[in-house]
Enzyme design. Structure first.
Site, mmCIF file in Angstrom:
data_model
loop_
_atom_site.group_PDB
_atom_site.id
_atom_site.type_symbol
_atom_site.label_atom_id
_atom_site.label_comp_id
_atom_site.label_asym_id
_atom_site.label_seq_id
_atom_site.Cartn_x
_atom_site.Cartn_y
_atom_site.Cartn_z
ATOM 1 N N ASN A 1 10.602 2.023 1.359
ATOM 2 C CA ASN A 1 9.954 1.010 2.189
ATOM 3 C C ASN A 1 10.311 -0.414 1.765
ATOM 4 O O ASN A 1 9.683 -1.372 2.216
ATOM 5 C CB ASN A 1 8.434 1.207 2.175
ATOM 6 C CG ASN A 1 8.028 2.409 3.006
ATOM 7 O OD1 ASN A 1 8.789 2.896 3.828
ATOM 8 N ND2 ASN A 1 6.828 2.911 2.778
ATOM 9 N N GLY B 1 0.766 -1.234 0.000
ATOM 10 C CA GLY B 1 0.000 0.000 0.000
ATOM 11 C C GLY B 1 0.797 1.283 0.000
ATOM 12 O O GLY B 1 0.242 2.347 -0.290
ATOM 13 N N ASP B 2 2.097 1.229 0.326
ATOM 14 C CA ASP B 2 2.955 2.420 0.291
ATOM 15 C C ASP B 2 4.341 1.984 -0.162
ATOM 16 O O ASP B 2 5.351 2.290 0.467
ATOM 17 C CB ASP B 2 3.000 3.067 1.679
ATOM 18 C CG ASP B 2 3.686 4.440 1.672
ATOM 19 O OD1 ASP B 2 3.898 4.996 0.577
ATOM 20 O OD2 ASP B 2 4.006 4.947 2.758
ATOM 21 N N LEU B 3 4.370 1.259 -1.269
ATOM 22 C CA LEU B 3 5.578 0.546 -1.654
ATOM 23 C C LEU B 3 6.495 1.391 -2.529
ATOM 24 O O LEU B 3 6.804 1.056 -3.678
ATOM 25 C CB LEU B 3 5.213 -0.761 -2.360
ATOM 26 C CG LEU B 3 6.343 -1.801 -2.463
ATOM 27 C CD1 LEU B 3 6.902 -2.161 -1.095
ATOM 28 C CD2 LEU B 3 5.849 -3.038 -3.185
ATOM 29 N N TRP B 4 6.963 2.514 -1.970
ATOM 30 C CA TRP B 4 8.030 3.250 -2.633
ATOM 31 C C TRP B 4 9.355 2.630 -2.220
ATOM 32 O O TRP B 4 9.417 1.798 -1.304
ATOM 33 C CB TRP B 4 7.944 4.731 -2.310
ATOM 34 C CG TRP B 4 8.284 5.128 -0.911
ATOM 35 C CD1 TRP B 4 7.543 4.896 0.219
ATOM 36 C CD2 TRP B 4 9.448 5.830 -0.479
ATOM 37 N NE1 TRP B 4 8.166 5.417 1.328
ATOM 38 C CE2 TRP B 4 9.338 6.001 0.926
ATOM 39 C CE3 TRP B 4 10.560 6.358 -1.137
ATOM 40 C CZ2 TRP B 4 10.319 6.653 1.677
ATOM 41 C CZ3 TRP B 4 11.532 7.009 -0.393
ATOM 42 C CH2 TRP B 4 11.398 7.156 0.998
#
Length: 289
Positions: free
Chosen positions: A199, A193-196
């Protein structure tokens, strides 16, 4: 802050910390490596947003549940502090990237009960970075994505003057036409869900996923976010993913659509060039029809 970390880790683990070292990096939390009296080192973090720690703990547990990909083990948490396994950092490498691609495919395939589903025990009102994020279950991805991942941040960005009225109208057109733009229907995937790239934590043998904002969504969203801010050996990640779980035809043309969410979040939080990138992503999505 070190004394607070020491006290929190002692309370949560029941062990006595004998060394506390503050770590650099991260723009939403203070983080520490804490060595315990048995020689184990744990990772401890605190975040200023209410409910963020509970949401992250639930996300990590949900991502770990299918045993598909590496996430730090949660040792415990309270309202302000999260204590997890500490993973020493290493340099990214191609073999670990290929393993990440295969494992990410397996994680996505573990699925979710619906699009927008929060992790079990996780709140509906969660966070992505310093921005609130609503997890609202829905049966269809296009409706969920436009209503809960594009429109809330677009309204804020336009109201603040960060995104122009013209740019806002273009992004609204994406929402209006999203059924045509979304590609073939897919079941809900279990997303980080916040896979930049920040991370993805590279360890000695594999890559670990950290700081999730997990929910049920479209698997192309995680992959588009990896591409947005750059990920080491991304070509290897995607190729290995495709070997396990081939992406639907036209996925590359839909990258802009899936990047709209993180770009609008960044436009709301940081302004600057992110608004222009969001408008460019909308144009890319519309061209892909």
């Amino acid at each position: 802050m070190r004394d607070q970390a020491r006290a929190a880790v002692a309370e949560i683990t029941g062990r006595t910390p004998d060394n506390v070292r503050q770590l650099s990096g991260g723009d939403t939390a203070a983080a520490f490596a804490v060595r315990l009296d048995d020689g184990t080192t744990v990772f401890a973090k605190t975040a200023p947003m209410p409910g963020a720690i509970a949401a992250e703990a639930a996300s990590l547990a949900w991502l770990a549940e299918p045993d598909a990909i590496a996430v730090p083990e949660v040792h415990g948490h309270d309202e302000k502090w999260l204590v997890t396994e500490h993973i020493p950092a290493a340099a990214p490498n191609a073999l670990a990237a290929e393993r990440l691609g295969r494992e990410l495919a397996a994680l996505h395939a573990a699925g979710a009960t619906s699009f927008g589903a929060a992790p079990p025990g996780g709140p509906a009102d969660a966070w992505i970075g310093l921005a609130r994020m609503r997890n609202e279950p829905g049966e269809q991805w296009p409706a969920f994505y436009s209503r809960h991942r594009i429109e809330p941040y677009l309204r804020r960005a336009v109201d603040a003057g960060t995104v122009s009225a013209e740019g806002g109208a273009l992004i609204s057109l994406v929402c209006a036409q999203i059924d045509e733009l979304a590609g073939p229907a897919e079941p809900p995937a279990r997303l980080h869900g916040d896979l930049w790239s920040g991370n993805v934590h590279w360890g000695a043998q594999r890559a670990w996923l950290i700081d999730p904002a997990a929910h049920g969504g479209h698997r192309e969203t995680d992959l588009a976010m990896l591409r947005l801010f750059g990920c080491p050996h991304l070509d290897r990640v995607v190729a290995a993913y495709q070997e396990v779980s081939p992406l639907a035809e036209g996925w590359e043309q839909r990258i802009g659509l899936h990047q709209l969410f993180p770009l609008l979040v960044h436009a709301v939080l940081f302004g600057g060039g992110y608004a222009g990138q969001a408008v460019a992503a909308a144009r890319s999505a519309l061209r892909a029809r």
